[in-house]
Design a protein around this motif. Structure first.
Motif, PDB file in Angstrom:
ATOM      1  N   LEU A 105      -8.835  12.570  30.167  1.00 60.71           N
ATOM      2  CA  LEU A 105      -8.498  12.042  31.497  1.00 60.71           C
ATOM      3  C   LEU A 105      -8.584  10.521  31.536  1.00 60.71           C
ATOM      4  CD1 LEU A 105     -10.244  14.642  33.821  1.00 60.71           C
ATOM      5  CD2 LEU A 105      -7.804  14.352  33.421  1.00 60.71           C
ATOM      6  N   GLN A 106      -9.567   9.992  30.807  1.00 65.03           N
ATOM      7  CA  GLN A 106      -9.741   8.541  30.764  1.00 65.03           C
ATOM      8  C   GLN A 106      -8.528   7.875  30.095  1.00 65.03           C
ATOM      9  OE1 GLN A 106     -12.989   7.158  28.273  1.00 65.03           O
ATOM     10  NE2 GLN A 106     -13.693   5.745  29.832  1.00 65.03           N
ATOM     11  N   SER A 107      -8.079   8.466  28.986  1.00 66.99           N
ATOM     12  CA  SER A 107      -6.916   7.881  28.309  1.00 66.99           C
ATOM     13  C   SER A 107      -5.682   7.965  29.204  1.00 66.99           C
ATOM     14  CB  SER A 107      -6.594   8.582  26.984  1.00 66.99           C
ATOM     15  OG  SER A 107      -7.719   9.152  26.420  1.00 66.99           O
ATOM     16  N   THR A 108      -5.499   9.123  29.871  1.00 70.96           N
ATOM     17  CA  THR A 108      -4.336   9.258  30.762  1.00 70.96           C
ATOM     18  C   THR A 108      -4.424   8.242  31.889  1.00 70.96           C
ATOM     19  OG1 THR A 108      -4.693  11.607  30.415  1.00 70.96           O
ATOM     20  CG2 THR A 108      -2.946  11.001  31.948  1.00 70.96           C
TER      21      THR A 108
ATOM     22  N   SER B 122      -3.598   4.836  30.522  1.00 74.79           N
ATOM     23  CA  SER B 122      -2.199   4.624  30.129  1.00 74.79           C
ATOM     24  C   SER B 122      -1.335   4.398  31.368  1.00 74.79           C
ATOM     25  CB  SER B 122      -1.684   5.785  29.282  1.00 74.79           C
ATOM     26  OG  SER B 122      -1.722   6.958  30.039  1.00 74.79           O
ATOM     27  N   LYS B 123      -1.761   4.975  32.493  1.00 76.12           N
ATOM     28  CA  LYS B 123      -1.010   4.756  33.739  1.00 76.12           C
ATOM     29  C   LYS B 123      -1.195   3.328  34.267  1.00 76.12           C
ATOM     30  CE  LYS B 123      -0.937   9.435  35.554  1.00 76.12           C
ATOM     31  NZ  LYS B 123      -1.885  10.328  36.230  1.00 76.12           N
ATOM     32  N   GLN B 124      -2.215   2.648  33.767  1.00 74.34           N
ATOM     33  CA  GLN B 124      -2.484   1.297  34.267  1.00 74.34           C
ATOM     34  C   GLN B 124      -1.711   0.234  33.498  1.00 74.34           C
ATOM     35  OE1 GLN B 124      -6.180   0.609  35.889  1.00 74.34           O
ATOM     36  NE2 GLN B 124      -5.746   2.611  36.749  1.00 74.34           N
ATOM     37  N   ASN B 125      -0.842   0.677  32.602  1.00 77.42           N
ATOM     38  CA  ASN B 125      -0.018  -0.273  31.871  1.00 77.42           C
ATOM     39  C   ASN B 125       0.762  -1.121  32.876  1.00 77.42           C
ATOM     40  OD1 ASN B 125       0.666  -1.320  29.450  1.00 77.42           O
ATOM     41  ND2 ASN B 125       2.209   0.226  28.948  1.00 77.42           N
ATOM     42  N   ASP B 126       0.886  -2.415  32.577  1.00 77.35           N
ATOM     43  CA  ASP B 126       1.657  -3.317  33.444  1.00 77.35           C
ATOM     44  C   ASP B 126       1.029  -3.545  34.814  1.00 77.35           C
ATOM     45  OD1 ASP B 126       3.620  -4.067  31.702  1.00 77.35           O
ATOM     46  OD2 ASP B 126       4.935  -2.383  32.209  1.00 77.35           O
TER      47      ASP B 126
END
Lengths: 176, 478
Positions: free
Chosen positions: B305-308, B311-315
């Protein structure tokens, strides 16, 4: 006369209140950063309660149960608002609302206790009422500590709001 | 009958609670630090208020032959902030900003002031701190006493941003210390763990606040060093960086992801520089972190969940000041008899992958409950006498959930010493603000200038007025 709903709803109220009061005082203390600021917040609560009681007094006999209902709803709203507060002024405002709710709750509680009991045989009913509301407060304080340790203080406020809400439903249903 | 039963239940709960919390670490009349280990009675805790008061306090300590320990937020974990029967000076109330010069990018703050105090003051001027920890809750005095580091990769160590400071010495003198004035004290006090005197105020140099765009990358631990050198360090636009290694059983110490903060001048600072004051998602993160503590599947779930989530916080667009006020509430943990404790290892960049392999081997053999590892980069900086950054290194901040009982502490110490043997084999060092699990021999190997440090301590403070458990544990016999 049937006092069960009153015992139930007010045990719920002391559960909700007992859960937050000791921790909410700590919360206030941290926010104010001095004992004087904390004292002021608490004084506002008491003044609001005292002042509001005078407005309530002439209406109490007629509207006892409605007043109790509004008190629970007001406390629910305050509990929902607490986690979102970010300034001392807001704390003071909420203290005013909570003080008024306190007056409504305590006055209507006494009125309804008196209305639903008869002179000369009040002792057992009041004892029963006191027992359940006190026990609820006892469990509430312990539960409050667990909730903050394991979850967050905001969860404590929201749980308390939920309980005030349930107490409002119990009062609403007894209103008829 | 019903009432008696309810009362009995309530009473039993109280008795259970009492027994469970009847431990020294929960005793409010004893003093400890964030670790809750080694609780002791102190003479008293005094809030620092005025310079004059601190001078008087020192005189009193001298006349009564009491020791003084200096405390900020007490987040160090090795007894650095208190000592048995001594006076604890709580500096958190000594926290005024004394001067701020936006033109010269300098700020002078009393030692108990926090990074948050600084950020609140300088943010409207488009300025930011050069180097500090990921969280802003710590006092400046405490942070420079442990020579902290953080996500910044361009401004060197924290002590590089220290221009000067004033310190109340054991002989009652107040000294102005910089790289040119009383220069001998500079590398001793910074990273000196409160053993040379009470830091009164600090002058720090600041940098510009900037707008960053985040960039999230995934990699394996094996490839991390080359990833860092080729994609992060060599890209001058990346100013800050942090990475995490999985502690989930499914990909234990194999999978990693990194967050880079890349300068993006196309966004205006004014539109993005509102300081974040609320933490979001504390409840869900806290619940997940409880699972991460308690179960292997919880660790798998937390990592995925942490990685997901990341990854959504890109940009994402975020200012430097907001990167430097990271969330921490979800890690709060107050369970009686257990605690989450940090240990931190520094390994040279090229040694990272081989070290991780050895680390993994040791961890699989030892019974350590490892909750999280974050990785940061530190520039080589040997200015401080007790300097950990003896090369360009990666810092691995490891969070362990441990039992606080004496027997379990002995076992934990043995396991941590094994880890440290591997660190040393890979030319690494470790960080001193945490529990002194390492042996004296390991300390002396990692910090070759230890003798000089303690010799200077004796010179500047022959009576050992300033005392703490760091001194006691690491001084050793000559």
């Amino acid at each position: 006369m049937n006092l069960k709903w009153l015992v139930r709803s007010q045990s719920m109220v002391t559960l909700a209140g007992g859960m937050i009061y000791p921790y909410y005082l700590l919360f206030l203390k941290n926010l104010g950063n001095s004992y004087s600021a904390y004292g002021l917040a608490f004084a506002i609560f008491i003044i609001s309660s005292a002042a509001f009681s005078q407005w309530l007094a002439p209406r109490l006999d007629r509207l006892g149960i409605q007043i109790m209902l509004i008190s629970s709803l007001g406390m629910m709203a305050s509990m929902l608002a607490f986690p979102w507060i970010s300034s001392y002024m807001w704390v003071l405002l909420i203290q005013i609302v909570m003080g008024s709710c306190n007056a409504m709750q305590r006055m209507s509680e006494r009125l309804l206790l008196a209305d639903h009991t008869e002179q000369g045989i009040r002792g057992p009913a009041i004892g029963n009422y006191h027992f359940w509301t006190s026990v609820a407060a006892g469990f509430a304080v312990l539960l409050g500590g667990y909730l903050i340790d394991w979850l967050t203080i905001n969860v404590l406020f929201y749980t308390s709001a939920l309980l005030y809400g349930v107490s409002a439903v119990v009062i609403w249903r007894a209103r008829k | 009958m019903k009432k008696a039963l309810v009362l009995l239940l309530l009473l039993s709960l109280c008795v259970y609670q009492f027994i469970r919390y009847d431990t020294n670490e929960q005793n409010p009349y004893l003093i400890t630090d964030y670790s809750r280990l080694h609780p002791v009675k102190v003479e008293r805790v005094v809030k620092g208020k005025e310079e004059e008061q601190l001078v008087e306090l020192l005189k009193e300590a001298e006349s009564k032959n009491l020791s003084i320990s200096i405390a900020g937020q007490r987040h160090s974990q090795g007894g650095h902030t208190y000592y048995k029967d001594g006076i604890v000076v709580d500096m958190t109330s000594y926290n005024q900003i004394l001067s701020f010069d936006p033109e010269a990018k300098l700020i002078q703050i009393q030692a108990g002031g926090t990074w948050e105090d600084i950020q609140n003051r300088i943010n409207p001027y488009g300025l930011a701190v050069k180097t500090m920890q990921s969280q802003n809750i710590f006092t400046v005095g405490g942070s420079i006493s442990i020579n902290a580091h953080g996500r910044d990769i361009r401004h060197g160590s924290m002590i590089q941003s220290v221009e000067s400071f004033r310190i109340l010495m054991a002989d009652g003198q107040i000294k102005q210390v910089s790289r040119t004035e009383n220069a001998d004290l500079f590398p001793l006090v910074l990273g000196g763990y409160g053993l040379f005197g009470i830091i009164l105020d600090v002058t720090l140099s600041l940098t510009e606040d900037q707008v960053y765009r985040t960039q999230i990358d995934e990699m394996t631990a094996e490839n991390y060093s080359s990833y860092f050198l080729n994609n992060v360090k060599s890209n001058p636009d990346v100013h800050m960086h942090i990475a995490r290694i999985s502690v989930a059983p499914e990909n234990f110490l194999i999978d990693m992801y990194a967050i880079n903060y890349q300068n993006d001048p196309s966004f205006s600072l004014e539109q993005h520089n509102k300081l974040r004051t609320r933490e979001s998602g504390v409840l869900s993160s806290k619940l997940l972190f409880h699972m991460n503590r308690a179960y292997g599947w919880g660790k798998n779930l937390f990592w995925s969940l942490q990685s997901t989530h990341f990854s959504k916080q890109n940009d994402t667009i975020i200012t430097r000041n907001n990167v430097m006020r990271s969330e921490s509430q979800f890690m709060d943990y107050r369970q009686a008899g257990r605690n989450d404790l940090l240990q931190e290892y520094f390994v040279p960049i090229q040694e990272f992958a081989p070290f991780i392999q050895s680390f993994r081997k040791v961890l699989l053999e030892e019974e350590l409950n490892l909750l999280n590892i974050s990785v940061r980069y530190v520039n080589e900086d040997q200015e401080a006498v007790l300097s950990y950054a003896q090369d360009e290194m990666f810092a691995l901040v490891c969070l362990f959930n441990v039992s606080l009982s004496s027997e379990d502490q002995i076992a934990t110490q043995r396991s941590i010493q094994r880890v440290l043997d591997e660190v040393i084999k890979h030319k690494g060092t470790y960080y001193l603000p945490y529990v002194a699990y390492p042996s004296l021999e390991q300390f002396r190997t990692v910090y070759p200038r230890h003798q000089e440090f303690f010799k200077k301590k004796d010179e500047y403070d022959p009576q050992h007025r300033f005392m703490n458990y760091f001194y006691e544990q690491y001084k050793g016999e000559e």
